[in-house]
Design a protein around this motif. Structure first.
Motif, PDB file in Angstrom:
ATOM      1  N   LEU A  57     -79.842  45.692   1.921  1.00  0.00           N
ATOM      2  CA  LEU A  57     -79.530  47.026   2.423  1.00  0.00           C
ATOM      3  C   LEU A  57     -79.553  47.915   1.211  1.00  0.00           C
ATOM      4  O   LEU A  57     -79.614  49.264   1.338  1.00  0.00           O
ATOM      5  N   VAL A  77     -84.663  43.680   5.370  1.00  0.00           N
ATOM      6  CA  VAL A  77     -83.454  43.363   5.615  1.00  0.00           C
ATOM      7  C   VAL A  77     -83.291  41.999   6.903  1.00  0.00           C
ATOM      8  O   VAL A  77     -82.772  41.082   6.875  1.00  0.00           O
ATOM      9  N   GLU A  78     -83.981  42.490   8.002  1.00  0.00           N
ATOM     10  CA  GLU A  78     -83.959  41.774   9.112  1.00  0.00           C
ATOM     11  C   GLU A  78     -84.495  40.423   8.924  1.00  0.00           C
ATOM     12  O   GLU A  78     -84.395  39.372   9.693  1.00  0.00           O
ATOM     13  N   PHE A  86     -69.009  42.841   7.422  1.00  0.00           N
ATOM     14  CA  PHE A  86     -68.495  43.972   6.829  1.00  0.00           C
ATOM     15  C   PHE A  86     -67.160  44.135   6.694  1.00  0.00           C
ATOM     16  O   PHE A  86     -66.343  43.746   7.375  1.00  0.00           O
ATOM     17  N   LEU A  90     -67.861  46.252  11.809  1.00  0.00           N
ATOM     18  CA  LEU A  90     -68.826  47.082  12.608  1.00  0.00           C
ATOM     19  C   LEU A  90     -69.294  46.369  13.851  1.00  0.00           C
ATOM     20  O   LEU A  90     -70.499  45.695  13.955  1.00  0.00           O
ATOM     21  N   PHE A  92     -70.476  45.719  17.480  1.00  0.00           N
ATOM     22  CA  PHE A  92     -71.093  46.709  18.220  1.00  0.00           C
ATOM     23  C   PHE A  92     -70.009  47.076  19.598  1.00  0.00           C
ATOM     24  O   PHE A  92     -69.626  46.132  20.327  1.00  0.00           O
ATOM     25  N   PHE A 103     -75.626  38.324  19.564  1.00  0.00           N
ATOM     26  CA  PHE A 103     -76.918  39.179  18.977  1.00  0.00           C
ATOM     27  C   PHE A 103     -77.981  38.957  17.972  1.00  0.00           C
ATOM     28  O   PHE A 103     -79.111  38.957  18.217  1.00  0.00           O
ATOM     29  N   GLY A 104     -77.401  38.128  17.217  1.00  0.00           N
ATOM     30  CA  GLY A 104     -78.237  37.573  15.971  1.00  0.00           C
ATOM     31  C   GLY A 104     -79.228  36.672  16.298  1.00  0.00           C
ATOM     32  O   GLY A 104     -80.439  36.628  16.241  1.00  0.00           O
ATOM     33  N   CYS A 107     -81.944  38.153  18.473  1.00  0.00           N
ATOM     34  CA  CYS A 107     -82.948  38.929  17.442  1.00  0.00           C
ATOM     35  C   CYS A 107     -83.826  38.031  16.885  1.00  0.00           C
ATOM     36  O   CYS A 107     -84.921  38.424  16.219  1.00  0.00           O
TER      37      CYS A 107
ATOM     38  N   ARG B 162     -74.335  52.793  10.013  1.00  0.00           N
ATOM     39  CA  ARG B 162     -73.885  51.280   9.488  1.00  0.00           C
ATOM     40  C   ARG B 162     -74.056  50.342  10.595  1.00  0.00           C
ATOM     41  O   ARG B 162     -74.346  49.409  10.307  1.00  0.00           O
ATOM     42  N   TYR B 163     -73.772  50.879  11.882  1.00  0.00           N
ATOM     43  CA  TYR B 163     -74.163  49.732  12.928  1.00  0.00           C
ATOM     44  C   TYR B 163     -75.604  49.482  12.914  1.00  0.00           C
ATOM     45  O   TYR B 163     -75.776  48.124  13.254  1.00  0.00           O
ATOM     46  N   GLU B 165     -77.272  49.192  10.201  1.00  0.00           N
ATOM     47  CA  GLU B 165     -77.478  48.280   9.189  1.00  0.00           C
ATOM     48  C   GLU B 165     -77.045  46.776   9.642  1.00  0.00           C
ATOM     49  O   GLU B 165     -77.468  45.775   9.083  1.00  0.00           O
ATOM     50  N   ALA B 166     -75.896  46.788  10.303  1.00  0.00           N
ATOM     51  CA  ALA B 166     -75.036  45.616  11.008  1.00  0.00           C
ATOM     52  C   ALA B 166     -76.149  44.808  11.462  1.00  0.00           C
ATOM     53  O   ALA B 166     -76.361  43.843  11.487  1.00  0.00           O
ATOM     54  N   ALA B 167     -76.976  45.629  12.599  1.00  0.00           N
ATOM     55  CA  ALA B 167     -77.853  45.106  13.509  1.00  0.00           C
ATOM     56  C   ALA B 167     -79.134  44.460  12.367  1.00  0.00           C
ATOM     57  O   ALA B 167     -79.549  43.258  13.046  1.00  0.00           O
ATOM     58  N   ALA B 168     -79.578  44.827  11.573  1.00  0.00           N
ATOM     59  CA  ALA B 168     -80.724  44.787  10.628  1.00  0.00           C
ATOM     60  C   ALA B 168     -80.161  43.485   9.890  1.00  0.00           C
ATOM     61  O   ALA B 168     -80.957  42.165   9.992  1.00  0.00           O
ATOM     62  N   THR B 169     -78.871  43.005   9.333  1.00  0.00           N
ATOM     63  CA  THR B 169     -78.406  41.960   8.785  1.00  0.00           C
ATOM     64  C   THR B 169     -78.607  40.723   9.923  1.00  0.00           C
ATOM     65  O   THR B 169     -78.371  39.489   9.305  1.00  0.00           O
ATOM     66  N   LEU B 170     -78.375  41.094  11.108  1.00  0.00           N
ATOM     67  CA  LEU B 170     -78.506  40.072  12.108  1.00  0.00           C
ATOM     68  C   LEU B 170     -79.773  39.793  12.765  1.00  0.00           C
ATOM     69  O   LEU B 170     -79.979  38.944  13.574  1.00  0.00           O
ATOM     70  N   ALA B 172     -82.274  42.260  13.610  1.00  0.00           N
ATOM     71  CA  ALA B 172     -82.826  43.199  14.293  1.00  0.00           C
ATOM     72  C   ALA B 172     -83.960  44.117  13.647  1.00  0.00           C
ATOM     73  O   ALA B 172     -83.469  44.664  12.621  1.00  0.00           O
TER      74      ALA B 172
END
Lengths: 352, 266
Positions: A57, A77-78, A86, A90, A92, A103-104, A107, B162-163, B165-170, B172
């Motif tokens: 990030l 990142v992804e 966090f 955060l 959703f 979710f993870g 994806c 930042r949501y 960002e959170a999605a990216a670390t998962l 997405a």
């Protein structure tokens, strides 16, 4: 996603310039699989920046991130096998706890049914099976923290990153969540890096502490080692010790204009520590066994739980812990002249 | 509000009440002069129904067009940085302050039979936009798009990035994060923007009459019908105006109830 069971090897260099000023982080970090490393440091030391750089990030100015021999730093990142919790979780807000955790995996290409099955199993593991359908808004702080942990673990990362995982919780919940988190981290076979400014969190959760100040590593070691032998004023305050730097000749250490007798015999530049509880205070010069004795004035007094912390002025500024009864008997107050004494056996020296 | 009327200076109170009257009285006039007895029959007239149908269909299509083009444009403005971004943002707002007639002329210059793009469209596909129903949609979308972009961009800026960002670390991608996280988070803003765009498209007059003309059943929307009727049949104009008023108030009520606009929201 392949489960990266290899160790972490990273060098994180981040330079940033903003209106707040210049910031530079330069940290080498290595960790074995299953190891929990805590990044500890004051605000603005670069802990969170280091964590974000591991996740991708934050862009690296230079350096590398390798996990089990695979270079992560060229990946977005992804695409990194990383899970992150966090500070304010955060979660959703428009998804249920179960959907958040699923979710993870979704994806990362896991089918809907399998992702939900995995998410349900993880929620069960963190003790929240009955909250699967609940939206984050309706969860308590402690529950949200556990859902966030389950969500980060769901994609089976090789590197788990926790940013101040307990900071948002009240004292009571914190205790409970800390022991739960400790268990989950012990079960996790990847590398864990957690950021905290709370020494207790760091000591109880981590196998190894890495102390950062102003973007650089100032001390590293097992919690016991760091607690016993602090190397900076920040670490000493954190672990509650009086710390001095001086020159040793045998058992005698010269600290500026004062001299201390230490338990260890050393030569050259050393650190000397003693606990505030090891300091005894007297109104007149004490007699008896060989000990460090000096006279000083009281700079301040504050209550800490069932003890009273007395801050002593020059020539050897120190904190002393005494009982409320002693404060009354000795008539201790700000500005009062006292004699302070510490036994040589309670004073530890180690090379600087 | 504590009802301390004595504390309100006359110099403010009088113009304030006059301003309120200025806004409300014309609408009251419309209601007073409405031919209530023949209202039902008038509303059932085929021209009225055709104009109403055309208005609703074109405003809805224009709103759909605004969503398809405007949400990505708002995302680009709110979530990325590129040179000339300030200029782009200013250009997006131009149709908001531009007299709609000028917009209509500009559309003709681009998409008219001899326009820069229009010539090519006709030669290649045999498509002519001016003076067609599709032209109405284009004219309405042109004036309505800024409303949508501004609403959605505001919602994006207010939403915590930042949501994403959170999605990216998962795991997405940016597109997945947009679809599964950002869009649901800003849904109220998108709906509010779409409603505003729809209301703006429904009332569009200047650009429509310039670019699409005034052909009953094909390009004659409600506002155009009102204007035409005023010359020949004032009562019909009043009836048509009432219908538009009712639709507008209904939209306003919807916005207030569902998305906290109006009332105390800032």
């Amino acid at each position: 996603m392949n489960r990266g069971t290899g160790g972490l090897d990273a060098r994180l260099v981040v330079h940033r310039e903003s209106r707040a000023g210049r910031f530079a982080l330069d940290l080498a970090l290595a960790a074995a699989p299953g190891e929990v490393v805590a990044l500890l440091g004051p605000n603005g030391a670069g802990k969170t920046t280091a964590l974000r750089a591991l996740a991708g990030l934050e862009r690296l100015t230079a350096g590398h991130v390798r996990l089990g021999g695979t270079a992560l730093h060229p990946l977005p990142v992804e695409a990194r096998p990383v899970g992150m919790v966090f500070q304010d979780y955060l979660l959703f807000p428009h998804l249920s706890a179960l959907e958040n955790v699923a979710f993870g995996p979704r994806c990362r290409g896991v089918g809907r049914r399998e992702a939900r099955r995995r998410a349900a199993a993880l929620l069960d593991r963190v003790g929240l099976a009955e909250y699967a359908a609940v939206r984050p808004r309706a969860l308590s702080g402690g529950q949200a923290q556990r859902v966030a942990l389950a969500r980060a673990l769901a994609a089976e990362p090789g590197l788990l990153l926790l940013d101040e995982p307990l900071a948002a919780l009240d004292a009571h919940t914190r205790l409970e969540i800390r022991s739960g988190l400790r268990r989950h981290l012990a079960d996790f076979d990847g590398v864990t890096v957690l950021v905290t400014h709370d020494p207790l969190d760091a000591m109880t959760l981590a196998d190894r502490l890495v102390v950062l100040e102003e973007g650089v590593l100032v001390q590293e070691g097992s919690p016991a080692e760091v607690a016993r032998r602090p190397r900076t004023g920040y670490v000493a305050r954190l672990v509650g010790l009086n710390l001095y730097r001086g020159t040793a000749r045998g058992h005698t250490v010269t600290v500026e204009r004062a001299e201390l007798d230490a338990a260890e015999a050393l030569d050259g530049e050393v650190f000397v520590v003693f606990a505030p509880a090891a300091v005894a205070l007297y109104r007149s010069r004490p007699h008896g066994s060989p000990r460090n004795v000096w006279n000083t004035t009281i700079a301040g007094i504050e209550r800490q739980g069932d003890r009273v912390r007395v801050r002593l002025g020059g020539p050897l500024p120190a904190a002393a812990d005494v009982t409320p009864a002693a404060v009354a008997e000795l008539g201790l107050a700000e500005g009062v002249a006292v004699w302070a004494a510490v036994k040589a056996t309670e004073t530890h020296a180690y090379p600087a | 509000m504590t009802g301390r009327r004595a504390g309100v200076p006359w110099a403010l109170l009088v113009p304030a009440l006059a301003g309120l009257a200025f806004l409300v009285l014309p609408l009251a006039g419309l209601l007073v002069r409405a031919p209530w007895s023949t209202l039902g029959a008038r509303l059932a007239e085929p021209q009225v129904l055709a104009a109403l149908r055309l208005s609703l269909v074109t405003a809805t299509l224009a709103t759909a067009l605004c969503l398809v083009l405007g949400v990505p444009l708002a995302w680009l403005l709110a979530r990325t940085r590129f040179p000339g971004q300030g200029l782009v943002r200013a250009l997006v707002i131009v149709p908001l302050v531009l007299p709609p007639v000028v917009g209509g002329v500009a559309l003709l210059m681009l998409l008219g039979r001899r326009g820069l793009l229009g010539r090519w469209l006709e030669a290649a596909f045999g498509v002519t936009l001016p003076f067609s129903t599709a032209g109405v949609v284009v004219a309405e979308a042109f004036v309505a798009l800024p409303f949508l972009v501004i609403s959605v961009e505001g919602a994006l800026r207010a939403a915590d990035s930042r949501y994403e960002e959170a999605a990216a670390t998962l795991g997405a991608s940016r597109w997945t994060a947009f679809r599964r996280v950002t869009l649901p988070l800003i849904a109220p803003g998108v709906l509010a923007g779409a409603t505003l765009s729809w209301a703006r498209a429904l009332g569009e007059f200047g650009a429509t009459i310039t670019f699409a003309g005034n052909f009953p059943g094909r390009t004659q929307t409600m506002p155009l019908a009102v204007y035409l009727a005023l010359e020949t049949d004032p009562e019909a104009a009043i009836v048509l105006s009432l219908v538009l008023l009712v639709v507008s108030v209904a939209v306003l009520a919807l916005l207030r109830d569902h998305w906290g606009l109006g009332a105390r929201a800032g």
